[in-house]
Design an enzyme around this catalytic site. Structure first.
Site, short mmCIF file in Angstrom:
data_model
loop_
_atom_site.label_atom_id
_atom_site.label_comp_id
_atom_site.label_asym_id
_atom_site.label_seq_id
_atom_site.Cartn_x
_atom_site.Cartn_y
_atom_site.Cartn_z
N ASP A 107 12.55 -14.56 -32.31
CA ASP A 107 12.49 -14.79 -33.75
C ASP A 107 13.66 -14.10 -34.46
OD1 ASP A 107 11.61 -12.17 -33.48
OD2 ASP A 107 9.72 -12.46 -34.54
N GLU A 157 10.76 -1.56 -26.94
CA GLU A 157 11.91 -1.55 -27.85
C GLU A 157 12.03 -0.23 -28.60
OE1 GLU A 157 14.06 -4.03 -31.51
OE2 GLU A 157 12.33 -4.89 -30.47
N GLU A 193 4.04 -9.51 -30.37
CA GLU A 193 4.26 -8.10 -30.72
C GLU A 193 2.93 -7.41 -31.00
OE1 GLU A 193 7.03 -7.58 -33.90
OE2 GLU A 193 8.60 -8.80 -32.96
#
Length: 281
Positions: free
Chosen positions: A49, A186, A120
């Protein structure tokens, strides 16, 4: 490799089998030409995205829609043959609950031909991941800095420092236990990424994490120097294509203004005369 000698397309079980083995090479792609390039070298191609910021000029990923992800997923599908293609579930397409997530994930897979989706979130998304995995939708997890929650974090900040490490550990464990076949880590401290990688039975894929992760991923436009508004610390620039493109465009503009382009080699003369009796008429 298949019995016919052709390269076999990567699958989620193939990714799981790489745990603790040769590191997984992963990059993003949003278009057919780029997909063809990265497919030759990567195990996983992510239609991220991040396309909203990289190609559409959005300030964050929050404005990306399901239709946008489907359009770019279809484009990437035309260029991917051997890598596992994963498509991001955009903000607002899965948070409402498992049923909403299933409807949108099923649509993504059906309309793009992707092999998996990425979601996520940690503990709060475990039930959704379990619901999808039980219904035949492979899910890649994503914990640590989750860009869709950037407003909650107050910016693109490192997650998991100090006492906050336990939260990230719980998130990663919950996602893996729920059935995710891999987990993106991340922007977490290096030591924490090593610890999570050692604890999980499924591969970890780092971005701003650790070389000890089972794989690495970057946004392809970042590592090629094509997306330059900012450069995160974790990005290594392997080329400066943005600078090269600007130099080329400036040279073209000068040639046009000074009437050096097009030259005679780039234009066409009159149509040849017809031939009669072996001689020009």
């Amino acid at each position: 490799m298949s019995a016919t000698g052709e390269l076999k397309a990567m699958t989620p079980p193939d990714v799981v089998a790489r745990k603790g083995g040769q590191p997984l090479v992963c990059l993003t792609a949003y278009t057919t030409p780029m997909a063809r390039l990265v497919d030759r070298h990567c195990d996983i191609v992510l239609v991220g995205d991040s396309v909203g910021m990289v190609l559409h000029g959005l300030p964050s990923t929050l404005g990306v829609t399901l239709d946008m992800m489907i359009m770019h997923g279809q484009s990437v599908r035309r260029g991917v043959g051997r890598a596992l293609m994963v498509v991001d579930m955009p903000f607002g397409s899965y948070e409402e609950g498992p049923e909403q997530a299933f409807r949108n994930a099923a649509r993504l897979m059906a309309e793009t031909g992707c092999g998996a989706v990425k979601i996520e979130g940690g503990e709060g998304m475990a039930a959704t991941i379990r619901f999808l995995a039980a219904r035949g939708i492979p899910v890649m997890g994503h914990v640590g800095l989750t860009p869709q929650a950037v407003n909650t974090f107050g910016g693109y900040k490192v997650q998991g420092r100090g006492d906050d490490a336990e939260r990230i550990l719980r998130d990663a464990a919950a996602v893996a236990e729920a059935g995710a076949f891999a987990v993106v880590l991340e922007k977490v401290p290096e030591a924490l990424a090593r610890r999570i990688t050692a604890n999980l039975a499924v591969p970890t894929i780092g971005i701003g994490a650790s070389s000890s992760c089972d794989g690495q991923i970057l946004v392809v436009d970042d590592m090629l120097g094509m997306f330059t508004p900012f450069q995160p610390k974790f990005v290594k620039r392997y080329a400066q294509l943005g600078e090269q493109a600007e130099t080329a465009i400036a040279a073209y503009a000068r040639d046009v203004r000074e009437r050096r382009f097009p030259s005679t080699e780039h234009v066409f003369g009159d149509a040849p005369k017809s031939i009669k009796g072996g001689e020009a008429a």
